[in-house]
Enzyme design. Structure first.
Site, PDB file in Angstrom:
ATOM      1  N   ASP A   1      11.603  -3.330   0.372  1.00  0.00           N
ATOM      2  CA  ASP A   1      10.375  -3.980   1.333  1.00  0.00           C
ATOM      3  C   ASP A   1       9.246  -3.036   1.303  1.00  0.00           C
ATOM      4  O   ASP A   1       9.400  -1.552   1.474  1.00  0.00           O
ATOM      5  CB  ASP A   1      11.240  -3.692   2.754  1.00  0.00           C
ATOM      6  CG  ASP A   1      10.361  -4.271   3.561  1.00  0.00           C
ATOM      7  OD1 ASP A   1       9.444  -4.910   3.552  1.00  0.00           O
ATOM      8  OD2 ASP A   1      10.935  -4.565   4.758  1.00  0.00           O
TER       9      ASP A   1
ATOM     10  N   GLU B   1       8.956  -8.572   0.494  1.00  0.00           N
ATOM     11  CA  GLU B   1      10.502  -7.909   0.469  1.00  0.00           C
ATOM     12  C   GLU B   1      11.273  -8.940  -0.286  1.00  0.00           C
ATOM     13  O   GLU B   1      11.168 -10.065  -0.377  1.00  0.00           O
ATOM     14  CB  GLU B   1      10.987  -7.936   1.957  1.00  0.00           C
ATOM     15  CG  GLU B   1      11.043  -9.087   2.710  1.00  0.00           C
ATOM     16  CD  GLU B   1      11.751  -8.879   3.972  1.00  0.00           C
ATOM     17  OE1 GLU B   1      12.855  -8.331   4.268  1.00  0.00           O
ATOM     18  OE2 GLU B   1      11.090  -9.272   4.955  1.00  0.00           O
TER      19      GLU B   1
END
Length: 418
Positions: A13, A104
Site C-alpha cells: 500500500d 494498493e
DNA sequence: TCTGGGGTCCTAGGACCC
DNA sequence: TCTGGGGTCCTAGGACCC
C-alpha cells in the site's frame, strides 16, 4: 498454537499516495503539510495528518486544524502513471497480483520464494525497488490471509513492513483496535464500543450469534470468522465490475427540468460509453438525488432486457429523477445527481459485431443500429408500460459549465477501482 | 460553514410463484 | 374457503472502502 499454512500473502500500500506524488514532483513541498484537493481533502501528507487532517475532510476544516497547510492541484495523470509503474514492479515478483485500488495490491508469493527468498525478504526487496526506482514509500504487510496482510500493512505505516508469523496471529491482533478490520467503520465501531468491545482481542471473546444479533447476519458472521483468523478469500487477478456509475455535485440548483435534463444527459453520456466499451449492457438503472442538508434518495428500475443505448438510458434516468422529485415535493433544490448501472450482462453475441460503440449511435438520438433495436425497443416498451406513452422524449446531451471536477480526476476515479 | 467521485456488499420489505 | 413454507426478484436505503 500452531496454525496451518504459511505467510505468503503480501498487501502493499503506497503511503499517502496523492500527497506523496505531489511532494515527489515538487521538492519544495517535501516535509510540508499539504493536501490534494480544494473543497474537500482528497489526500493529506503525513505532516498534515499530524495536525489531524484526514481525507474526506472539508477544506475549511483542514485549514482550521492546520493553518500552514498548502492545497495543491492534483496531477492526476501523474498519479495514474506512477501507480502503474509501481504495479509493474510488483508484477516482477509474481503474476498473482490483485490490484485493489490505484495505490494498493495483494500479491501471492508462494511460487516466488524459490527465486527471491522468503516473503519477508520479497517485501523488503519490493519496498527498496519502489523507493529507488520511483521515489515513493510503500508499506507492506505479510501474512497467511488477505485480511491479516491488510491489517499488517496498516500497522506497518508509514514506510514499514510487518510480517505476521502464522503461529502468532492471535497475539498480533489482540491489542489492535477493531477499526483496523476491513469493513468496520465509524457506525460499527460505535456499536461495538457500546458493548465494551474496543480491540480485536475483545471481539474474540464474543460469540458469533451475539455478533450477528448486534450487526446483522453477514457482518456478524464475517467478524466472528475474521477474529478467529479464518479468511478463505483467494487472490483474484481479474474481476468484472458489477456496476458502472457517475455522479455530479451541483452546488445547489433548482430542481427544474432543464437542470435535470442537462445533468442526466451528461452523466448517461459518460456512463453508457464506458458500458459499451466493456461490451456490457445494463438491466438496472439507479439514480440518486441529493437535496440540501445531504438528504438523498434513490430510485431504480429493472428492465426486461439489457440496455446500452445512450438515448434509452437517458430517458429512463430522467423519468426516475422526476419520480424521486415528485415523491419529495418539499425539496426545491438539488445538490447532486448520480446514475448507476447494475445487473450488467454480456452483450448478446449477435450484437458484438455491430458498431454499437461507435459515436454514430449517440449522434443519432432515437435511431439504433441493426438488431440493437431489438433490445432497445423492448426496454422502451417496459418504460411505457410503467410510465405511459408520453414518458419518452429526447434529451440534449450537453452539460454546460457546472462541472467543477477536473476531467482527469473523473478518469482517474474510473480506473481506480478493481 | 456540511464535502468528491467511483465502487462493493448487506438488509428489509413486498410481490410473486409453486 | 384465507392458510404454510420456501424461493427468487425487485426496490430503497445504508455502511463502508479508496
Amino acid at each position: 498454537m500452531k496454525r496451518e499454512g504459511t505467510a505468503t500473502i503480501l498487501h502493499a500500500d503506497l503511503d499517502a499516495f496523492y500527497a506523496s506524488v505531489e511532494q515527489l514532483l515538487d521538492p519544495s513541498l517535501r516535509g510540508q503539510p499539504i493536501a490534494v484537493g480544494g473543497g474537500v481533502v482528497l489526500a493529506a501528507s503525513y505532516e498534515a495528518r499530524r495536525c489531524g487532517v484526514r481525507a474526506g475532510m472539508a477544506g475549511w476544516a483542514a485549514r482550521r486544524l492546520c493553518p500552514d497547510i498548502r492545497f495543491v492541484g492534483g496531477h492526476f495523470r501523474e498519479y495514474q502513471r506512477l501507480a502503474d509503474e509501481v504495479m509493474q514492479v510488483f508484477n516482477d515478483f509474481t503474476p498473482l497480483l490483485e490490484r485493489v485500488s490505484i495505490d494498493e495490491a495483494f500479491l501471492e508469493v508462494a511460487g516466488a520464494v524459490h527465486l527471491f527468498g522468503p516473503p519477508g525478504r520479497i517485501a523488503a526487496e519490493i519496498r527498496g525497488r519502489v523507493r529507488s526506482e520511483i521515489g515513493l514509500a510503500v508499506s507492506v504487510g505479510v501474512a497467511r490471509t488477505k485480511h491479516l496482510a491488510k491489517v499488517a500493512s496498516r500497522v506497518a505505516k508509514p514506510d514499514g513492513v510487518v510480517v505476521v508469523d502464522p503461529s502468532r496471529e492471535r497475539e498480533f491482533l489482540a491489542p489492535l483496535p477493531v477499526g483496523l478490520i476491513w469493513g468496520v467503520g465509524p457506525v460499527t465501531q460505535a456499536r461495538l464500543a457500546g458493548r465494551g468491545i474496543h480491540t480485536i482481542g475483545d471481539l474474540a471473546g464474543v460469540s458469533s450469534p451475539i455478533l450477528q444479533q448486534m450487526l446483522g447476519t453477514a457482518s456478524g458472521t464475517k467478524l466472528a470468522s475474521l477474529s478467529a483468523n479464518i479468511d478463505p478469500r483467494a487472490i483474484e487477478t481479474t474481476r468484472k465490475a458489477k456496476s458502472i456509475g457517475a455522479q455530479a455535485a451541483l452546488g445547489a440548483r433548482p430542481a427544474t427540468r432543464a437542470v435535470v435534463t442537462e445533468t442526466i444527459g451528461y452523466l448517461t453520456d459518460r456512463v453508457s460509453g464506458r458500458l459499451r466499451g466493456a461490451r456490457r449492457a445494463a438491466r438496472t438503472l439507479t439514480v440518486r438525488v441529493r437535496f440540501t442538508g445531504l438528504r438523498s434518495v434513490t430510485r431504480s428500475m429493472t428492465l426486461a432486457a439489457g440496455v446500452s443505448s445512450t438515448v434509452t438510458l437517458t430517458e429512463v434516468a430522467i423519468q426516475l429523477v422526476f419520480q424521486a422529485l415528485a415523491d419529495h415535493p418539499g425539496e426545491r433544490q438539488i445538490t447532486l445527481l448520480g446514475l448507476s448501472l447494475s445487473n450488467l450482462i454480456e452483450e448478446p453475441p449477435l450484437q458484438l459485431e455491430l458498431p454499437l460503440a461507435l459515436p454514430d449511435e449517440r449522434l443519432r438520438p432515437g435511431s439504433t443500429v441493426g438488431s440493437a433495436r431489438w433490445g432497445v425497443d423492448r426496454s422502451v416498451d417496459a418504460i411505457r408500460d410503467k410510465f405511459g406513452r408520453a414518458a419518452i422524449g429526447y434529451a440534449t446531451v450537453v452539460f454546460s459549465g457546472v462541472d467543477r471536477v477536473p476531467e482527469e480526476f473523473r478518469e482517474l476515479a474510473e480506473h481506480a477501482g478493481p
